[in-house]
Design a protein around this motif. Structure first.
Motif, PDB file in Angstrom:
ATOM      1  N   GLU A  20     -52.754  76.364 -91.086  1.00  0.00           N
ATOM      2  CA  GLU A  20     -52.972  77.585 -92.061  1.00  0.00           C
ATOM      3  C   GLU A  20     -54.235  77.470 -92.211  1.00  0.00           C
ATOM      4  OE1 GLU A  20     -51.313  77.608 -94.969  1.00  0.00           O
ATOM      5  OE2 GLU A  20     -49.077  76.479 -93.305  1.00  0.00           O
ATOM      6  N   PRO A  21     -53.965  78.626 -91.935  1.00  0.00           N
ATOM      7  CA  PRO A  21     -55.230  79.251 -92.192  1.00  0.00           C
ATOM      8  C   PRO A  21     -56.767  79.355 -93.019  1.00  0.00           C
ATOM      9  CG  PRO A  21     -53.750  80.977 -92.759  1.00  0.00           C
ATOM     10  CD  PRO A  21     -53.294  80.435 -92.884  1.00  0.00           C
ATOM     11  N   TYR A  22     -57.979  78.874 -92.337  1.00  0.00           N
ATOM     12  CA  TYR A  22     -58.955  78.311 -93.028  1.00  0.00           C
ATOM     13  C   TYR A  22     -60.177  79.211 -93.375  1.00  0.00           C
ATOM     14  CZ  TYR A  22     -62.770  75.003 -93.351  1.00  0.00           C
ATOM     15  OH  TYR A  22     -63.837  74.607 -94.642  1.00  0.00           O
ATOM     16  N   GLU A  23     -60.329  79.493 -94.191  1.00  0.00           N
ATOM     17  CA  GLU A  23     -61.871  80.697 -94.482  1.00  0.00           C
ATOM     18  C   GLU A  23     -63.021  79.311 -94.773  1.00  0.00           C
ATOM     19  OE1 GLU A  23     -62.806  84.373 -97.917  1.00  0.00           O
ATOM     20  OE2 GLU A  23     -61.267  83.545 -97.335  1.00  0.00           O
ATOM     21  N   THR A  24     -64.067  80.357 -94.217  1.00  0.00           N
ATOM     22  CA  THR A  24     -65.227  79.527 -94.237  1.00  0.00           C
ATOM     23  C   THR A  24     -66.061  79.755 -94.875  1.00  0.00           C
ATOM     24  OG1 THR A  24     -66.469  80.844 -92.579  1.00  0.00           O
ATOM     25  CG2 THR A  24     -65.205  79.055 -91.917  1.00  0.00           C
ATOM     26  N   SER A  25     -67.259  79.811 -94.714  1.00  0.00           N
ATOM     27  CA  SER A  25     -67.914  79.902 -96.179  1.00  0.00           C
ATOM     28  C   SER A  25     -68.969  81.636 -95.955  1.00  0.00           C
ATOM     29  CB  SER A  25     -69.646  78.617 -96.056  1.00  0.00           C
ATOM     30  OG  SER A  25     -70.322  78.702 -95.302  1.00  0.00           O
ATOM     31  N   ASP A  26     -68.495  82.059 -94.600  1.00  0.00           N
ATOM     32  CA  ASP A  26     -69.480  82.588 -94.056  1.00  0.00           C
ATOM     33  C   ASP A  26     -68.848  83.977 -94.353  1.00  0.00           C
ATOM     34  OD1 ASP A  26     -68.235  82.835 -92.288  1.00  0.00           O
ATOM     35  OD2 ASP A  26     -69.369  83.343 -90.024  1.00  0.00           O
ATOM     36  N   GLY A  27     -67.764  83.788 -94.943  1.00  0.00           N
ATOM     37  CA  GLY A  27     -66.027  84.798 -95.180  1.00  0.00           C
ATOM     38  C   GLY A  27     -65.047  84.746 -94.010  1.00  0.00           C
ATOM     39  N   SER A  28     -65.107  84.011 -93.232  1.00  0.00           N
ATOM     40  CA  SER A  28     -64.155  84.391 -91.151  1.00  0.00           C
ATOM     41  C   SER A  28     -63.727  83.112 -91.656  1.00  0.00           C
ATOM     42  CB  SER A  28     -64.850  82.905 -90.617  1.00  0.00           C
ATOM     43  OG  SER A  28     -65.862  84.790 -90.135  1.00  0.00           O
ATOM     44  N   THR A  29     -61.622  83.767 -90.844  1.00  0.00           N
ATOM     45  CA  THR A  29     -60.845  82.936 -91.441  1.00  0.00           C
ATOM     46  C   THR A  29     -60.259  82.476 -90.187  1.00  0.00           C
ATOM     47  OG1 THR A  29     -59.872  84.528 -93.000  1.00  0.00           O
ATOM     48  CG2 THR A  29     -58.554  83.303 -92.355  1.00  0.00           C
ATOM     49  N   VAL A  30     -60.026  81.021 -90.317  1.00  0.00           N
ATOM     50  CA  VAL A  30     -59.672  80.194 -89.239  1.00  0.00           C
ATOM     51  C   VAL A  30     -58.442  80.125 -88.695  1.00  0.00           C
ATOM     52  CG1 VAL A  30     -60.573  78.883 -87.175  1.00  0.00           C
ATOM     53  CG2 VAL A  30     -62.455  79.747 -88.516  1.00  0.00           C
ATOM     54  N   ILE A  31     -58.000  80.152 -87.406  1.00  0.00           N
ATOM     55  CA  ILE A  31     -56.717  79.594 -87.213  1.00  0.00           C
ATOM     56  C   ILE A  31     -56.212  78.769 -86.248  1.00  0.00           C
ATOM     57  CG2 ILE A  31     -53.785  80.432 -87.424  1.00  0.00           C
ATOM     58  CD1 ILE A  31     -55.053  82.923 -89.049  1.00  0.00           C
ATOM     59  N   THR A  32     -56.373  77.341 -86.383  1.00  0.00           N
ATOM     60  CA  THR A  32     -56.228  76.843 -85.096  1.00  0.00           C
ATOM     61  C   THR A  32     -54.424  77.422 -84.374  1.00  0.00           C
ATOM     62  OG1 THR A  32     -54.460  75.706 -86.322  1.00  0.00           O
ATOM     63  CG2 THR A  32     -57.252  74.817 -86.005  1.00  0.00           C
ATOM     64  N   VAL A  33     -54.532  77.041 -83.265  1.00  0.00           N
ATOM     65  CA  VAL A  33     -53.343  77.460 -82.333  1.00  0.00           C
ATOM     66  C   VAL A  33     -52.623  76.272 -81.496  1.00  0.00           C
ATOM     67  CG1 VAL A  33     -52.557  78.863 -80.676  1.00  0.00           C
ATOM     68  CG2 VAL A  33     -53.586  79.670 -82.227  1.00  0.00           C
ATOM     69  N   THR A  34     -51.789  75.146 -81.493  1.00  0.00           N
ATOM     70  CA  THR A  34     -51.826  74.329 -80.781  1.00  0.00           C
ATOM     71  C   THR A  34     -50.610  74.718 -79.634  1.00  0.00           C
ATOM     72  OG1 THR A  34     -50.107  72.670 -82.106  1.00  0.00           O
ATOM     73  CG2 THR A  34     -51.870  72.309 -82.048  1.00  0.00           C
ATOM     74  N   GLY A  35     -50.002  73.925 -78.720  1.00  0.00           N
ATOM     75  CA  GLY A  35     -49.124  74.308 -77.619  1.00  0.00           C
ATOM     76  C   GLY A  35     -48.456  72.510 -76.546  1.00  0.00           C
ATOM     77  N   GLY A  36     -46.995  73.128 -76.455  1.00  0.00           N
ATOM     78  CA  GLY A  36     -46.591  72.200 -75.231  1.00  0.00           C
ATOM     79  C   GLY A  36     -44.960  71.710 -76.465  1.00  0.00           C
ATOM     80  N   LEU A  37     -44.151  71.455 -75.923  1.00  0.00           N
ATOM     81  CA  LEU A  37     -42.984  71.293 -76.399  1.00  0.00           C
ATOM     82  C   LEU A  37     -42.920  69.737 -77.146  1.00  0.00           C
ATOM     83  CD1 LEU A  37     -40.084  73.165 -74.103  1.00  0.00           C
ATOM     84  CD2 LEU A  37     -40.809  73.806 -75.967  1.00  0.00           C
ATOM     85  N   PHE A  38     -43.581  69.455 -75.778  1.00  0.00           N
ATOM     86  CA  PHE A  38     -43.394  67.547 -75.611  1.00  0.00           C
ATOM     87  C   PHE A  38     -44.356  66.901 -75.774  1.00  0.00           C
ATOM     88  CE2 PHE A  38     -40.333  68.832 -72.405  1.00  0.00           C
ATOM     89  CZ  PHE A  38     -38.835  68.498 -73.177  1.00  0.00           C
ATOM     90  N   HIS A  39     -45.803  67.642 -76.021  1.00  0.00           N
ATOM     91  CA  HIS A  39     -46.792  66.587 -76.002  1.00  0.00           C
ATOM     92  C   HIS A  39     -48.209  68.336 -76.249  1.00  0.00           C
ATOM     93  CE1 HIS A  39     -45.504  63.477 -74.474  1.00  0.00           C
ATOM     94  NE2 HIS A  39     -45.020  64.425 -73.157  1.00  0.00           N
ATOM     95  N   PRO A  40     -47.758  67.873 -77.883  1.00  0.00           N
ATOM     96  CA  PRO A  40     -48.680  68.906 -78.199  1.00  0.00           C
ATOM     97  C   PRO A  40     -50.484  69.007 -77.355  1.00  0.00           C
ATOM     98  CG  PRO A  40     -47.818  68.483 -80.009  1.00  0.00           C
ATOM     99  CD  PRO A  40     -47.031  67.836 -78.763  1.00  0.00           C
ATOM    100  N   ARG A  41     -50.579  69.878 -77.525  1.00  0.00           N
ATOM    101  CA  ARG A  41     -52.480  69.867 -77.737  1.00  0.00           C
ATOM    102  C   ARG A  41     -53.729  71.658 -77.834  1.00  0.00           C
ATOM    103  NH1 ARG A  41     -53.835  72.769 -72.300  1.00  0.00           N
ATOM    104  NH2 ARG A  41     -52.054  73.851 -71.213  1.00  0.00           N
ATOM    105  N   PRO A  42     -54.162  70.948 -78.564  1.00  0.00           N
ATOM    106  CA  PRO A  42     -54.733  72.922 -79.084  1.00  0.00           C
ATOM    107  C   PRO A  42     -54.723  73.964 -77.646  1.00  0.00           C
ATOM    108  CG  PRO A  42     -56.130  70.695 -78.601  1.00  0.00           C
ATOM    109  CD  PRO A  42     -54.865  70.153 -78.154  1.00  0.00           C
ATOM    110  N   LEU A  43     -55.417  74.331 -78.002  1.00  0.00           N
ATOM    111  CA  LEU A  43     -54.966  75.888 -77.117  1.00  0.00           C
ATOM    112  C   LEU A  43     -56.502  76.660 -77.430  1.00  0.00           C
ATOM    113  CD1 LEU A  43     -51.798  77.426 -77.045  1.00  0.00           C
ATOM    114  CD2 LEU A  43     -53.022  75.609 -75.064  1.00  0.00           C
ATOM    115  N   GLY A  44     -57.078  76.267 -79.256  1.00  0.00           N
ATOM    116  CA  GLY A  44     -57.867  77.580 -79.269  1.00  0.00           C
ATOM    117  C   GLY A  44     -57.602  78.414 -81.046  1.00  0.00           C
ATOM    118  N   VAL A  45     -58.277  78.916 -81.023  1.00  0.00           N
ATOM    119  CA  VAL A  45     -58.383  79.214 -82.500  1.00  0.00           C
ATOM    120  C   VAL A  45     -58.631  80.465 -82.379  1.00  0.00           C
ATOM    121  CG1 VAL A  45     -59.794  77.260 -83.579  1.00  0.00           C
ATOM    122  CG2 VAL A  45     -61.145  78.791 -83.055  1.00  0.00           C
ATOM    123  N   PHE A  46     -57.837  81.502 -83.751  1.00  0.00           N
ATOM    124  CA  PHE A  46     -57.675  82.757 -83.375  1.00  0.00           C
ATOM    125  C   PHE A  46     -58.895  82.782 -85.019  1.00  0.00           C
ATOM    126  CE2 PHE A  46     -54.351  83.207 -82.438  1.00  0.00           C
ATOM    127  CZ  PHE A  46     -54.514  84.780 -81.450  1.00  0.00           C
TER     128      PHE A  46
END
Length: 98
Positions: A20-46
């Motif tokens: 889910e998009p998360y808005e920080t106090s400085d006005g940035s929006t952060v969206i997390t991305v995970t990947g993997g079919l069987f064992h999801p792992r963090p890939l990064g953030v937009f």
């Protein structure tokens, strides 16, 4: 517009999961991305800030450290095997003179 783009990406890449998009106090929006079919792992953030989108990749320090340790162990095993097969010191022979 951002939600439409995320929907298109999700349809194209079923293995990617967007948080889910998360808005920080400085006005940035952060969206997390995970990947993997069987064992999801963090890939990064937009990070969306000021109309610009940046990708920040997640780095798994544990995996990098493990790769370094395994490389060292394999090198040590090869070096040990080479020394036992043919030691680096010269052949010593004891001969008896009469």
């Amino acid at each position: 517009m951002l939600q439409d783009r995320l929907s298109e990406l999700t349809a194209a890449h079923r293995a990617l999961v967007y948080g889910e998009p998360y808005e920080t106090s400085d006005g940035s929006t952060v969206i997390t991305v995970t990947g993997g079919l069987f064992h999801p792992r963090p890939l990064g953030v937009f990070v969306v800030h000021g109309g610009e989108v940046k990708w920040e990749a997640a780095v798994d320090d544990t995996r990098i450290a493990l790769l370094g340790i395994l490389t060292g162990l394999i090198a040590a095993a090869f070096a040990t095997a080479a020394v036992f097969k043919r030691p680096p010191w010269p052949d010593l022979r004891i001969t008896q003179r009469l």
